[in-house]
Write a protein that holds these residues in place. Sequence first.
Motif, mmCIF file in Angstrom:
data_model
loop_
_atom_site.group_PDB
_atom_site.id
_atom_site.type_symbol
_atom_site.label_atom_id
_atom_site.label_comp_id
_atom_site.label_asym_id
_atom_site.label_seq_id
_atom_site.Cartn_x
_atom_site.Cartn_y
_atom_site.Cartn_z
ATOM 1 N N ASN A 92 39.595 29.985 42.893
ATOM 2 C CA ASN A 92 39.354 31.365 43.331
ATOM 3 C C ASN A 92 39.019 31.508 44.804
ATOM 4 O OD1 ASN A 92 39.695 32.250 40.686
ATOM 5 N ND2 ASN A 92 37.560 31.772 40.210
ATOM 6 N N ASN A 147 39.008 38.224 40.485
ATOM 7 C CA ASN A 147 39.919 38.169 39.342
ATOM 8 C C ASN A 147 41.300 38.526 39.881
ATOM 9 O OD1 ASN A 147 40.122 41.059 39.369
ATOM 10 N ND2 ASN A 147 38.076 41.071 38.465
ATOM 11 N N GLU A 148 42.252 38.640 39.003
ATOM 12 C CA GLU A 148 43.611 38.875 39.490
ATOM 13 C C GLU A 148 43.784 40.248 40.140
ATOM 14 O OE1 GLU A 148 45.433 40.339 35.198
ATOM 15 O OE2 GLU A 148 46.091 38.443 36.059
#
Lengths: 556, 334
Positions: free
Chosen positions: A471, A523-524
């Motif tokens: 990440n 997050n995406e």
Amino acid sequence: MRLIGICFCVLIAINLEAQERVKKVEFYGIAKTNVLHQSYDVEGDTTNISKANYGHSLIDLGILLRPTTSTEVAVELRIRNELGGFWGSSVTYGIRRLTLKGVVNDAIRYKIGDLDLEMTPYTLYNSGYQDLVNEATVFQMAREIIDYEYYFTGNAWRQQGIQSDFGFELNNNTFKSLDVNVFSTRNRTPDFNSASPERLFTGGQLALNTTYGQLKFHSANLHDLKNTVNDIMLYQNSVNSLSARVQLPDIPKFTLDYEGGISKANYDDLVADEQITINDYYWNLGLSYASSDKLKIRINAINTGPQFRSPAAQTVRLGYSSSSNIFPTIGNDLSIRKMGLLDYLYNDVKYNRTFDDRLDLYNPAFSNVLPYGLATPNRKGFSLSLEEYKIEDKLELSSHVHVVSEIVGSGTTNLKSFFKATAKANYHYKKWSVNAGLTHESTTRDGDSFEAIDLSIMLFDFGLDFNISENIALLLGSKYHTANGNELVAIYDNYNNPLLFEPVSFNDNKQMLNSLGFMVEFNERSTLTASASTFSQVDERDYKLNQFQILYRLNF
Amino acid sequence: MRNIIYIFIAVVFLSCNREKPDFLGGSLNDQFGELLVLDSLTSSTSDFNFSIVSPRFFEAQWSKNLNWQLDVVGVQSGATKSFTGFSSKLDIDNTSWNGSANDFPSFLTESCVATLVLSDNINTITMSTVVSITELKPLQDNLMLVADFEEGMPVNTIKFVQQGESMTFNIESGQAANGTSYYAMGGIVNWDYYLGSIKVPVETEEYINVSPLLLYFNMALIGGVLGEVPANQFMKIYLREDDGERYSYEINPVNWDTWRLVSIPYSEFVLESDPANNTKDPGTINQIEIMSLSCPSGPGTIVGGGTACPENMGLQVKTDIDFIAFSTNESYQP
């Protein structure tokens, strides 16, 4: 507040409706916070302000309404607050997009409202930026903000109007089908004070699909509407072209493509009762070779007439000679600061949201070979492209070379010769990803000292991404630009003909922009990027800028 | 398939024909090239005899197109003829000269200095040459010279001069508009607008078929230096026809101090008398009256009414005239 209230009620009503009928209503959006701190450093400058903080937060809420199975309404509402705009003092509301689209009788598609239009590089095309070759990720993120704010989607121009497309099956072994795409948009509203009439942009494409390939007719027409003001001058420009792409049957790895067309600009002076018409043509003949998915080579011969006029393809996206309000002056004598790579990426320089009938001023330090893309008038020559070359799916290479010259001399019978070479490389290996690009341009013209030209420019892009973890990524970016030599830039008259020539010179000018950033992917849908940049310009007046940026993005 | 390819190629190369100018835009040589004199200023001949039909012009050549000015000035008369243009040379096309001047005064048989000034953004080059006028240009076709005062007043001229101070209504010699003599009209009359006049008889039968639009009354006129003459001095011209109609034209003010051509179509004169046939008949003009007028300074009652102009106190009216003539179709070329 009233707008928020209305939106709230509409959303509740729509939500209730949506619970009953699935997919009749969809929401999407983006939330963004962009905060910039810049500091300016010039030795001995005690007059100019040396620090600037600015930025904004915004939410764009998109609503897709499908009242029937064949109709869709897309609305994007915006709330934006400038950095430091407390208690709503700098809040702005607006509608970013409003489009209605649908299908009639399952045959004719239509779209009304905001349209993104694109055809060929000679007819309707928003040519790309001139200050990038193969940009680092950290710069691409800044570039995406500009693209989003100014509606730059690919090479399309955002216009308002109506568009429709439909097709016919021809029931013929050779001629398979015919596709039609037409549009009409409002390019300019009337201005009574300057007696500028309303201007429409209409056109379309007709594509004949055959067993040999596709044959396309393109038409782009920019024209004034009579009697919308007290008319003094009426303008009309039309570009009509034919393009084809044919795979050679005997040698199937080769493909021949062609585009050629004519332009006609008409100026109707109603006061002097005279008409001026300017005609010219262009053609582009290409031969491409694709041995496999890993190698594609292409060669093109190009010829674009000196009087070729195509406003929708000859407008530059970014005014590289424009100024920013961030540190606009330099030194104690308050000279105008020359903008640079950092300004083009982060500051409020001039971006053209749409096109007009005038050839834009361009900066030869950034693009002198094809400042208006392939539609640049007065160019002939050839280009050679290695469009794609892959090695083991890790290394991708591409390069383009343009060797062109003027068709007619500018202010002299001697012709300018141009050379442009571009090379790009992308390398991916495990957690590493590297991209680099280099463009070199040279312009030369022989002759007496007053007409001789020798200009050479270079732009280098480098980027390195390292994924520290799944990440978190480390982003490194660098841009380096040099310009050296001289050029005589044309000053155009009202009919886009060169009138005079303004000498510009670059005395080994250099610009460098370096950035180091971290990107955290929560997050995406959401990311946070923090970057620190330094920019230095070596010009008539040297200066340095430092920048710190925090960018948060949430897509939903 | 091959046919399609051939059509492609044919389309490309058949369309390779466009009309091309030498270059686009203004010439770089004109904008940035060095200004050099290639051929100095010369005249086509040293003696200019304007009485015969023969080309008389100036020649010079330089390295770039620019705005140039050539002034030919008479050494004795002070007459000036100017030529201007945008080119890189002087030749018969742009400096052909028939002996006329820009305005009065006209040239005499005299030496003239021709001066050419070339100027770009950086340099100014001046060149001169001298020519001699051996014969003056002939008068225009259909020109009727009424008075040039070279050999006195026209026969049967009636002169009227008011009572006043320093009244000058005489033929004078010196810097005339044409030749060497002119008629001076001036003085100080502080009680009336009217200082004096001359009435010159004329016969204009030859203009019987000429339209009033095409008959021009021409006259050379000069005032004086402002501050030394009244700013509001003026002249009035009467043209009388044999049916008793009187047409007038007012030149107001006369506030210049170099000779000028005044050329007025007869159609611009206005009827000031009782009408007879109320038609301007160019062929029936039998008298020209030229009046010198100015606002009187006072004090006292102004004859004919009106208010006085105290600012004219002590200023002497000067409205000198020369070369009175009628021409047809065009104004007189001094």
